[in-house]
Motif scaffolding. Structure first.
Motif, PDB file in Angstrom:
ATOM      1  N   THR A 114       0.861  -1.184   0.000  1.00 25.68           N
ATOM      2  CA  THR A 114       0.000   0.000   0.000  1.00 25.68           C
ATOM      3  C   THR A 114       0.895   1.232   0.000  1.00 25.68           C
ATOM      4  OG1 THR A 114      -1.777  -1.111   1.199  1.00 25.68           O
ATOM      5  CG2 THR A 114      -1.736   1.291   1.289  1.00 25.68           C
ATOM      6  N   ILE A 115       0.624   2.158  -0.898  1.00 25.81           N
ATOM      7  CA  ILE A 115       1.416   3.377  -1.023  1.00 25.81           C
ATOM      8  C   ILE A 115       0.487   4.587  -0.903  1.00 25.81           C
ATOM      9  CG2 ILE A 115       3.191   2.294  -2.451  1.00 25.81           C
ATOM     10  CD1 ILE A 115       1.845   3.512  -4.898  1.00 25.81           C
ATOM     11  N   ARG A 116       1.072   5.773  -0.823  1.00 26.38           N
ATOM     12  CA  ARG A 116       0.278   7.004  -0.778  1.00 26.38           C
ATOM     13  C   ARG A 116       0.581   7.842  -2.011  1.00 26.38           C
ATOM     14  NH1 ARG A 116      -2.629   8.053   3.503  1.00 26.38           N
ATOM     15  NH2 ARG A 116      -2.782  10.294   3.006  1.00 26.38           N
ATOM     16  N   VAL A 117      -0.482   8.193  -2.750  1.00 23.78           N
ATOM     17  CA  VAL A 117      -0.356   8.997  -3.958  1.00 23.78           C
ATOM     18  C   VAL A 117      -1.313  10.173  -3.848  1.00 23.78           C
ATOM     19  CG1 VAL A 117      -0.531   9.021  -6.460  1.00 23.78           C
ATOM     20  CG2 VAL A 117       0.249   6.956  -5.298  1.00 23.78           C
ATOM     21  N   PHE A 118      -0.778  11.381  -3.935  1.00 30.24           N
ATOM     22  CA  PHE A 118      -1.584  12.601  -3.802  1.00 30.24           C
ATOM     23  C   PHE A 118      -2.430  12.574  -2.530  1.00 30.24           C
ATOM     24  CE2 PHE A 118      -1.191  12.099  -8.527  1.00 30.24           C
ATOM     25  CZ  PHE A 118      -0.275  13.133  -8.701  1.00 30.24           C
ATOM     26  N   GLY A 119      -1.818  12.095  -1.439  1.00 29.07           N
ATOM     27  CA  GLY A 119      -2.474  12.111  -0.147  1.00 29.07           C
ATOM     28  C   GLY A 119      -3.447  10.979   0.104  1.00 29.07           C
ATOM     29  N   ARG A 120      -3.589  10.071  -0.848  1.00 30.96           N
ATOM     30  CA  ARG A 120      -4.523   8.962  -0.698  1.00 30.96           C
ATOM     31  C   ARG A 120      -3.781   7.624  -0.666  1.00 30.96           C
ATOM     32  NH1 ARG A 120      -9.616  10.280  -4.767  1.00 30.96           N
ATOM     33  NH2 ARG A 120     -10.240  12.283  -3.821  1.00 30.96           N
ATOM     34  N   SER A 121      -4.281   6.699   0.135  1.00 30.90           N
ATOM     35  CA  SER A 121      -3.692   5.357   0.187  1.00 30.90           C
ATOM     36  C   SER A 121      -4.283   4.495  -0.920  1.00 30.90           C
ATOM     37  CB  SER A 121      -3.970   4.710   1.547  1.00 30.90           C
ATOM     38  OG  SER A 121      -3.314   5.423   2.580  1.00 30.90           O
ATOM     39  N   CYS A 122      -3.438   3.723  -1.561  1.00 29.61           N
ATOM     40  CA  CYS A 122      -3.896   2.815  -2.615  1.00 29.61           C
ATOM     41  C   CYS A 122      -2.905   1.661  -2.730  1.00 29.61           C
ATOM     42  CB  CYS A 122      -4.027   3.537  -3.957  1.00 29.61           C
ATOM     43  SG  CYS A 122      -2.481   4.229  -4.583  1.00 29.61           S
ATOM     44  N   VAL A 123      -3.353   0.581  -3.320  1.00 30.40           N
ATOM     45  CA  VAL A 123      -2.478  -0.566  -3.545  1.00 30.40           C
ATOM     46  C   VAL A 123      -1.633  -0.287  -4.782  1.00 30.40           C
ATOM     47  CG1 VAL A 123      -2.371  -3.034  -4.040  1.00 30.40           C
ATOM     48  CG2 VAL A 123      -4.119  -2.144  -2.473  1.00 30.40           C
ATOM     49  N   GLN A 124      -0.350  -0.470  -4.663  1.00 35.48           N
ATOM     50  CA  GLN A 124       0.549  -0.235  -5.797  1.00 35.48           C
ATOM     51  C   GLN A 124       0.150  -1.132  -6.968  1.00 35.48           C
ATOM     52  OE1 GLN A 124       5.018   0.446  -5.423  1.00 35.48           O
ATOM     53  NE2 GLN A 124       4.999  -1.643  -6.161  1.00 35.48           N
ATOM     54  N   PRO A 125       0.037  -0.605  -8.178  1.00 37.78           N
ATOM     55  CA  PRO A 125      -0.441  -1.386  -9.326  1.00 37.78           C
ATOM     56  C   PRO A 125       0.628  -2.264  -9.974  1.00 37.78           C
ATOM     57  CG  PRO A 125      -0.067   0.870  -9.996  1.00 37.78           C
ATOM     58  CD  PRO A 125       0.187   0.825  -8.516  1.00 37.78           C
ATOM     59  N   ARG A 126       1.434  -2.908  -9.169  1.00 32.46           N
ATOM     60  CA  ARG A 126       2.444  -3.862  -9.638  1.00 32.46           C
ATOM     61  C   ARG A 126       3.080  -4.491  -8.401  1.00 32.46           C
ATOM     62  NH1 ARG A 126       3.820   1.188  -9.844  1.00 32.46           N
ATOM     63  NH2 ARG A 126       5.753   1.929  -8.886  1.00 32.46           N
ATOM     64  N   ASP A 127       3.651  -5.675  -8.558  1.00 27.28           N
ATOM     65  CA  ASP A 127       4.362  -6.341  -7.474  1.00 27.28           C
ATOM     66  C   ASP A 127       5.782  -5.795  -7.393  1.00 27.28           C
ATOM     67  OD1 ASP A 127       2.124  -8.014  -7.090  1.00 27.28           O
ATOM     68  OD2 ASP A 127       2.836  -9.352  -8.674  1.00 27.28           O
ATOM     69  N   THR A 128       6.385  -5.918  -6.232  1.00 32.84           N
ATOM     70  CA  THR A 128       7.722  -5.359  -6.072  1.00 32.84           C
ATOM     71  C   THR A 128       8.560  -6.158  -5.089  1.00 32.84           C
ATOM     72  OG1 THR A 128       8.915  -3.273  -5.711  1.00 32.84           O
ATOM     73  CG2 THR A 128       7.143  -3.804  -4.169  1.00 32.84           C
ATOM     74  N   CYS A 129       9.865  -5.928  -5.149  1.00 35.29           N
ATOM     75  CA  CYS A 129      10.819  -6.497  -4.206  1.00 35.29           C
ATOM     76  C   CYS A 129      12.067  -5.619  -4.255  1.00 35.29           C
ATOM     77  CB  CYS A 129      11.167  -7.943  -4.573  1.00 35.29           C
ATOM     78  SG  CYS A 129      12.337  -8.746  -3.423  1.00 35.29           S
ATOM     79  N   TYR A 130      12.764  -5.513  -3.132  1.00 41.46           N
ATOM     80  CA  TYR A 130      13.936  -4.642  -3.062  1.00 41.46           C
ATOM     81  C   TYR A 130      15.129  -5.427  -2.531  1.00 41.46           C
ATOM     82  CZ  TYR A 130      16.778  -0.519  -1.859  1.00 41.46           C
ATOM     83  OH  TYR A 130      17.772   0.416  -1.771  1.00 41.46           O
ATOM     84  N   VAL A 131      16.251  -5.325  -3.217  1.00 38.28           N
ATOM     85  CA  VAL A 131      17.498  -5.992  -2.834  1.00 38.28           C
ATOM     86  C   VAL A 131      18.580  -4.922  -2.723  1.00 38.28           C
ATOM     87  CG1 VAL A 131      19.254  -7.661  -3.534  1.00 38.28           C
ATOM     88  CG2 VAL A 131      16.837  -8.133  -3.973  1.00 38.28           C
ATOM     89  N   ALA A 132      19.388  -4.977  -1.667  1.00 36.14           N
ATOM     90  CA  ALA A 132      20.414  -3.951  -1.483  1.00 36.14           C
ATOM     91  C   ALA A 132      21.547  -4.477  -0.618  1.00 36.14           C
ATOM     92  CB  ALA A 132      19.808  -2.697  -0.846  1.00 36.14           C
ATOM     93  N   SER A 133      22.701  -3.862  -0.770  1.00 32.53           N
ATOM     94  CA  SER A 133      23.852  -4.181   0.072  1.00 32.53           C
ATOM     95  C   SER A 133      23.603  -3.674   1.487  1.00 32.53           C
ATOM     96  CB  SER A 133      25.119  -3.532  -0.498  1.00 32.53           C
ATOM     97  OG  SER A 133      25.366  -3.980  -1.817  1.00 32.53           O
ATOM     98  N   GLU A 134      24.297  -4.256   2.442  1.00 30.57           N
ATOM     99  CA  GLU A 134      24.118  -3.866   3.847  1.00 30.57           C
ATOM    100  C   GLU A 134      24.646  -2.459   4.112  1.00 30.57           C
ATOM    101  OE1 GLU A 134      25.824  -6.681   6.485  1.00 30.57           O
ATOM    102  OE2 GLU A 134      24.645  -8.376   5.737  1.00 30.57           O
ATOM    103  N   GLY A 135      24.006  -1.775   5.060  1.00 26.58           N
ATOM    104  CA  GLY A 135      24.486  -0.479   5.515  1.00 26.58           C
ATOM    105  C   GLY A 135      24.098   0.711   4.670  1.00 26.58           C
ATOM    106  N   LEU A 136      23.247   0.521   3.658  1.00 27.26           N
ATOM    107  CA  LEU A 136      22.851   1.644   2.806  1.00 27.26           C
ATOM    108  C   LEU A 136      21.706   2.436   3.435  1.00 27.26           C
ATOM    109  CD1 LEU A 136      22.812  -0.006  -0.751  1.00 27.26           C
ATOM    110  CD2 LEU A 136      24.634   1.330   0.324  1.00 27.26           C
ATOM    111  N   PRO A 137      21.576   3.727   3.093  1.00 24.53           N
ATOM    112  CA  PRO A 137      20.411   4.490   3.546  1.00 24.53           C
ATOM    113  C   PRO A 137      19.121   3.826   3.077  1.00 24.53           C
ATOM    114  CG  PRO A 137      22.076   5.949   2.612  1.00 24.53           C
ATOM    115  CD  PRO A 137      22.514   4.547   2.308  1.00 24.53           C
ATOM    116  N   LYS A 138      18.054   3.977   3.842  1.00 25.74           N
ATOM    117  CA  LYS A 138      16.782   3.348   3.518  1.00 25.74           C
ATOM    118  C   LYS A 138      16.131   4.000   2.303  1.00 25.74           C
ATOM    119  CE  LYS A 138      16.898   0.584   7.080  1.00 25.74           C
ATOM    120  NZ  LYS A 138      17.084  -0.886   6.918  1.00 25.74           N
ATOM    121  N   LEU A 139      15.541   3.186   1.451  1.00 25.87           N
ATOM    122  CA  LEU A 139      14.762   3.676   0.319  1.00 25.87           C
ATOM    123  C   LEU A 139      13.325   3.912   0.768  1.00 25.87           C
ATOM    124  CD1 LEU A 139      14.238   4.234  -2.730  1.00 25.87           C
ATOM    125  CD2 LEU A 139      13.804   1.772  -2.965  1.00 25.87           C
ATOM    126  N   VAL A 140      12.789   5.092   0.466  1.00 29.28           N
ATOM    127  CA  VAL A 140      11.398   5.400   0.752  1.00 29.28           C
ATOM    128  C   VAL A 140      10.800   6.061  -0.478  1.00 29.28           C
ATOM    129  CG1 VAL A 140       9.767   6.652   2.207  1.00 29.28           C
ATOM    130  CG2 VAL A 140      11.877   5.747   3.208  1.00 29.28           C
TER     131      VAL A 140
END
Length: 295
Positions: A114-140
């Motif tokens: 669930t994401i927020r677009v223009f102040g409204r909550s909605c289900v993201q219209p695609r599946d996702t996954c995130y992979v990253a090296s350790e110690g990196l700043p958080k993605l938001v």
């Protein structure tokens, strides 16, 4: 869905759209029209993997083989002011790309947040996954903070990372955002990947698998530009029609093919926005991997 059924649907339904900018294949003659040329750009074949036993599931693998890539048939699109797109229609061979697709479709822990677009909550219209090296700043993004998985949990992703880095001279990546579009109703709207954690001139490498989908780029509009007013008035009109009506130097489109690689670099994220719009006639799966460097 069975992999053979997906292949069949992709082969039948892949969009045949070509770039809307009919001037792209011409050199810049001073008229301000973007130029597209063929160039090897010092790209070289990527290497994938370690040895594996012959009785392992073939769907998990490119291990122990040399990755077949097409590196000479690329197109460079100069967007102007230090922005550039490099597109390889068939970076991976057809068979290798299907092996990757099978692994990604079945082994990645996909989620639809669930994401927020223009102040409204909605289900993201695609599946996702995130992979990253350790110690990196958080993605938001859009109010959502994905929890990163380790590269070592998915050996094929680590192998593809190395292949892309070897292919693109001087590149380095430490994070990967994966998206899966289950059909034509899944999409990503107009946006740019201009988060501060990527720096001012990020180089983003995008690998596509499965169904062909249209990829649009347009110049980021100023707040008071006439084109923005026109877009608001015609927001229900198909994206392709709006782009055809706009200035050719301010918009570009590509068909992201199975096994293709598209690289956005320079000031592309600062000056341009991009999207993968809905396609009513598409009912096959597309998987996209975008490699990024978090600073």
């Amino acid at each position: 869905m069975n992999i053979e059924r997906i292949k069949g649907r992709v082969n039948k339904m892949a969009p045949k759209m070509e770039t809307l900018n009919t001037e792209e294949n011409k050199s810049d003659n001073g008229s301000g029209i973007a130029s597209t040329t063929d160039n090897s750009l010092n790209f070289k074949n990527g290497i994938i993997g370690k040895q594996q036993s012959e009785n392992e599931d073939r769907s998990f693998l490119l291990k122990g083989t040399k990755l077949e890539t097409e590196i000479n048939n690329n197109r460079i699109t100069d967007l102007g002011n230090g922005s550039e797109i490099v597109y390889f229609p068939r970076f991976l061979s057809y068979d290798d790309a299907w092996r990757c697709f099978d692994y990604l479709n079945t082994q990645i822990p996909w989620t639809r947040p669930t994401i927020r677009v223009f102040g409204r909550s909605c289900v993201q219209p695609r599946d996702t996954c995130y992979v990253a090296s350790e110690g990196l700043p958080k993605l938001v993004y859009s109010g959502y903070q994905p929890q990163p998985y380790s590269w070592h949990r998915f050996p094929l992703l680590l192998q593809l990372l190395r292949a892309v880095e070897e292919a693109i001279s001087g590149s380095r990546y430490n994070s990967l955002l994966l998206n899966r579009y289950s059909g034509g109703n899944d999409y990503v709207g107009w946006h740019s990947d201009d988060e501060s954690l990527y720096g001012p001139t990020p180089q983003i490498a995008s690998l596509s698998f499965g169904c062909d989908r249209d990829f649009f780029l347009k110049k980021r509009p100023s707040k008071s530009s006439p084109s923005q007013v026109l877009e608001k008035k015609s927001k229900d009109e198909p994206v392709s029609k709006r782009l055809k009506r706009s200035n050719n130097t301010d918009q570009h489109s590509f068909t992201l093919k199975h096994g293709s690689l598209l690289v956005m670099r320079g000031f592309t994220q600062r000056d341009w926005i991009h999207s993968v719009p809905k396609r009513a006639k598409v009912d096959a799966v597309r998987i996209n991997l975008t490699f990024r460097l978090v600073l």
